[in-house]
Enzyme design. Structure first.
Site, PDB file in Angstrom:
ATOM      1  N   GLN A   1       9.806  49.619  28.114  1.00  0.00           N
ATOM      2  CA  GLN A   1      11.246  49.532  28.386  1.00  0.00           C
ATOM      3  C   GLN A   1      11.822  50.874  28.855  1.00  0.00           C
ATOM      4  O   GLN A   1      12.935  50.923  29.375  1.00  0.00           O
ATOM      5  CB  GLN A   1      12.011  49.070  27.129  1.00  0.00           C
TER       6      GLN A   1
ATOM      7  N   CYS B   1      11.639  32.674  18.724  1.00  0.00           N
ATOM      8  CA  CYS B   1      11.460  31.256  18.448  1.00  0.00           C
ATOM      9  C   CYS B   1       9.992  30.920  18.650  1.00  0.00           C
ATOM     10  O   CYS B   1       9.438  31.172  19.704  1.00  0.00           O
ATOM     11  CB  CYS B   1      12.313  30.468  19.441  1.00  0.00           C
TER      12      CYS B   1
ATOM     13  N   THR C   1       0.775  43.668  27.661  1.00  0.00           N
ATOM     14  CA  THR C   1       0.121  42.957  26.554  1.00  0.00           C
ATOM     15  C   THR C   1      -1.389  43.151  26.622  1.00  0.00           C
ATOM     16  O   THR C   1      -2.031  43.466  25.621  1.00  0.00           O
ATOM     17  CB  THR C   1       0.489  41.458  26.602  1.00  0.00           C
TER      18      THR C   1
ATOM     19  N   SER D   1       4.463  47.867  31.972  1.00  0.00           N
ATOM     20  CA  SER D   1       4.515  46.546  32.601  1.00  0.00           C
ATOM     21  C   SER D   1       5.441  46.610  33.814  1.00  0.00           C
ATOM     22  O   SER D   1       6.591  47.030  33.705  1.00  0.00           O
ATOM     23  CB  SER D   1       5.033  45.519  31.588  1.00  0.00           C
ATOM     24  N   ALA D   2       4.927  46.187  34.969  1.00  0.00           N
ATOM     25  CA  ALA D   2       5.660  46.382  36.233  1.00  0.00           C
ATOM     26  C   ALA D   2       6.984  45.627  36.298  1.00  0.00           C
ATOM     27  O   ALA D   2       7.960  46.127  36.848  1.00  0.00           O
ATOM     28  CB  ALA D   2       4.772  45.943  37.403  1.00  0.00           C
ATOM     29  N   HIS D   3       7.005  44.417  35.720  1.00  0.00           N
ATOM     30  CA  HIS D   3       8.204  43.581  35.945  1.00  0.00           C
ATOM     31  C   HIS D   3       9.433  44.082  35.213  1.00  0.00           C
ATOM     32  O   HIS D   3      10.534  43.599  35.441  1.00  0.00           O
ATOM     33  CB  HIS D   3       7.909  42.114  35.606  1.00  0.00           C
TER      34      HIS D   3
ATOM     35  N   ASN E   1      12.863  46.982  22.776  1.00  0.00           N
ATOM     36  CA  ASN E   1      13.328  45.983  23.749  1.00  0.00           C
ATOM     37  C   ASN E   1      14.538  45.202  23.260  1.00  0.00           C
ATOM     38  O   ASN E   1      15.346  44.748  24.059  1.00  0.00           O
ATOM     39  CB  ASN E   1      12.193  45.026  24.127  1.00  0.00           C
TER      40      ASN E   1
ATOM     41  N   THR F   1     -12.255  42.116  40.461  1.00  0.00           N
ATOM     42  CA  THR F   1     -11.522  42.549  41.654  1.00  0.00           C
ATOM     43  C   THR F   1     -10.043  42.713  41.320  1.00  0.00           C
ATOM     44  O   THR F   1      -9.443  41.828  40.705  1.00  0.00           O
ATOM     45  CB  THR F   1     -11.720  41.532  42.791  1.00  0.00           C
TER      46      THR F   1
HETATM   47  N1  PLP Z   1       6.411  46.026  25.121  1.00  0.00           N
HETATM   48  C1  PLP Z   1       7.742  45.850  25.237  1.00  0.00           C
HETATM   49  C2  PLP Z   1       8.665  46.840  24.606  1.00  0.00           C
HETATM   50  C3  PLP Z   1       8.247  44.764  25.947  1.00  0.00           C
HETATM   51  O1  PLP Z   1       9.559  44.593  26.058  1.00  0.00           O
HETATM   52  C4  PLP Z   1       7.325  43.854  26.533  1.00  0.00           C
HETATM   53  C5  PLP Z   1       7.816  42.637  27.255  1.00  0.00           C
HETATM   54  O2  PLP Z   1       8.627  41.895  26.744  1.00  0.00           O
HETATM   55  C6  PLP Z   1       5.954  44.080  26.389  1.00  0.00           C
HETATM   56  C7  PLP Z   1       5.543  45.189  25.687  1.00  0.00           C
HETATM   57  C8  PLP Z   1       4.930  43.146  26.972  1.00  0.00           C
HETATM   58  O3  PLP Z   1       4.953  43.139  28.346  1.00  0.00           O
HETATM   59  P1  PLP Z   1       4.182  41.981  29.172  1.00  0.00           P
HETATM   60  O4  PLP Z   1       4.661  40.676  28.586  1.00  0.00           O
HETATM   61  O5  PLP Z   1       4.638  42.147  30.566  1.00  0.00           O
HETATM   62  O6  PLP Z   1       2.742  42.159  28.962  1.00  0.00           O
END
Ligand code: PLP
Length: 355
Positions: free
Chosen positions: A151, A298, A71, A171-173, A119, A209
């Site tokens: 994704q 939502c 984001t 995005s790492a997670h 996503n 940092t």
């Molecule tokens: N782009 C896509 C396709 C995503 O699925 C997501 C997370 O839901 C994001 C961007 C944003 O990632 P983050 O919330 O980790 O910044």
């Protein structure tokens, strides 16, 4: 009760490799910007992670700018020169959609923000493929291309260098790293206004940092994700997803499996169940021990039908009746069989109640 997590597109479980790397980074005392031995050790850890991320997305380490997530990385779109239009793929994630900016005039430049893998549906629209259709319209107009590869990373082969994109967000997670860390991938030679001003970290693009623990976790996760992908782990995931898809579709002749037959992420199933609200499905499945997500968003208590599905041409009623089941390595055929049985019985009940 044994819960089953089937919401990997929202966030994937933390990989043990990432956890170990983060534990190691916690022991590192130095600031990566310091010149002494402790600082250099911290810097070495960070640069190792940068190289790991670069290898996983197919770019040079210098192209990787660590941010707090995709984001933040996407907010580069509001840092383009004035007069730049930002055209956004209508099915793109909100973090791109929020930056839609049109009206700079004929003279202005254009940036196209494009989601590589969706996503909600898992549908993959590659730039090459898009060149045959919608992309052509944009490519005539767009000076820069930003790809959202959030994704796609670790689930399907991707190379930033090959893609022709100018920027990409990560995005790492989503691939087993920690939450709250990500990166902007920036083509060499392209300059942006910095995300933050100050100490000049991240090659002057984002001062402050660095989040060394998060970065170490992201690097380790990226390396493990690339290894798994090369070893065909996601082919097995696709098999399990396909079994789930046929079991859910077998329960009712009414369901619509969105994106079936199109290039898709191996782990994602977006299913519309006419007559049964997505939010209600999510709640019913949650009570039964399964974590899935609705294809609708939502906000402030108001449920909106999925923008992605309406952009694809589904009417609002259908777009509000979708669920997304997203799985990953380790989710078994038995697991999805258990889910399919529960979901199918609940759907039949919901339809009977409505009749
Ligand atoms: N782009 C896509 C396709 C995503 O699925 C997501 C997370 O839901 C994001 C961007 C944003 O990632 P983050 O919330 O980790 O910044």
């Amino acid at each position: 009760m044994n819960r089953l997590y089937l919401d990997w597109n929202a966030t994937a479980p933390l990989r043990p490799e990432a956890k170990a790397a983060m534990a190691g980074a916690m022991e590192v005392v130095g600031n990566p910007s310091s010149v002494h031995a402790e600082g250099r050790a911290a810097k070495a850890l960070m640069e190792r992670a940068r190289a790991q991320v670069a290898a996983a997305v197919g770019c040079a380490p210098d192209n990787v700018i660590f941010t707090s997530g995709a984001t933040e990385a996407a907010s580069v779109l509001s840092r383009l020169p004035q007069g730049y239009d930002v055209l956004v793929d209508p099915t793109a994630h909100d973090c791109l959609w929020a930056h839609f900016r049109s009206g700079g005039g004929a003279e202005s430049g254009h940036t196209l923000a494009w989601g590589l893998a969706n996503n909600e549906t898992g549908i993959i629209t590659e730039p090459k493929r898009a060149a045959e259709g919608g992309w052509e319209y944009y490519s005539r107009r767009a000076d820069w291309l930003l790809l959202d590869i959030v994704q796609a990373v670790g689930k399907v082969p991707f190379s930033f260098a090959w893609s022709g994109a100018d920027m990409a967000i990560v995005s790492a997670h989503k691939f087993g790293g920690p939450k709250g860390i990500g990166a902007l991938i920036l083509r060499s030679g392209l300059d942006i206004q910095p995300y933050a001003l100050g100490g000049g970290q991240e090659m002057g693009r984002r001062a402050g940092t660095e989040n060394l623990i998060g970065i170490a976790g992201m690097g380790a996760a990226a390396e493990a994700a690339a290894r798994d992908l090369a070893n065909g782990v996601w082919d097995e995931v696709a098999e399990v997803r396909n079994i789930l898809e046929s079991e859910l579709s077998a329960g009712s002749n009414k369901t619509i499996s969105v994106g079936n037959g199109l290039p898709r992420l191996p782990n994602t199933l977006c299913l519309i169940a006419p007559g049964w609200k997505g939010e209600t499905q999510v709640m019913a499945m949650d009570l039964a021990g399964f974590a899935v997500s609705a294809g609708s968003a939502c906000s402030s208590g108001k449920v909106r039908p999925s923008r992605v599905l309406t952009a694809m041409g589904f009417d609002e009623a259908l777009a509000a009746q979708a669920i997304r089941v997203s799985i990953g390595p380790g989710v078994t055929k038995d697991d999805v069989g258990r889910f399919a049985k529960t979901w199918t019985a609940a759907y039949a009940k919901a339809l009977a109640r409505a009749a």
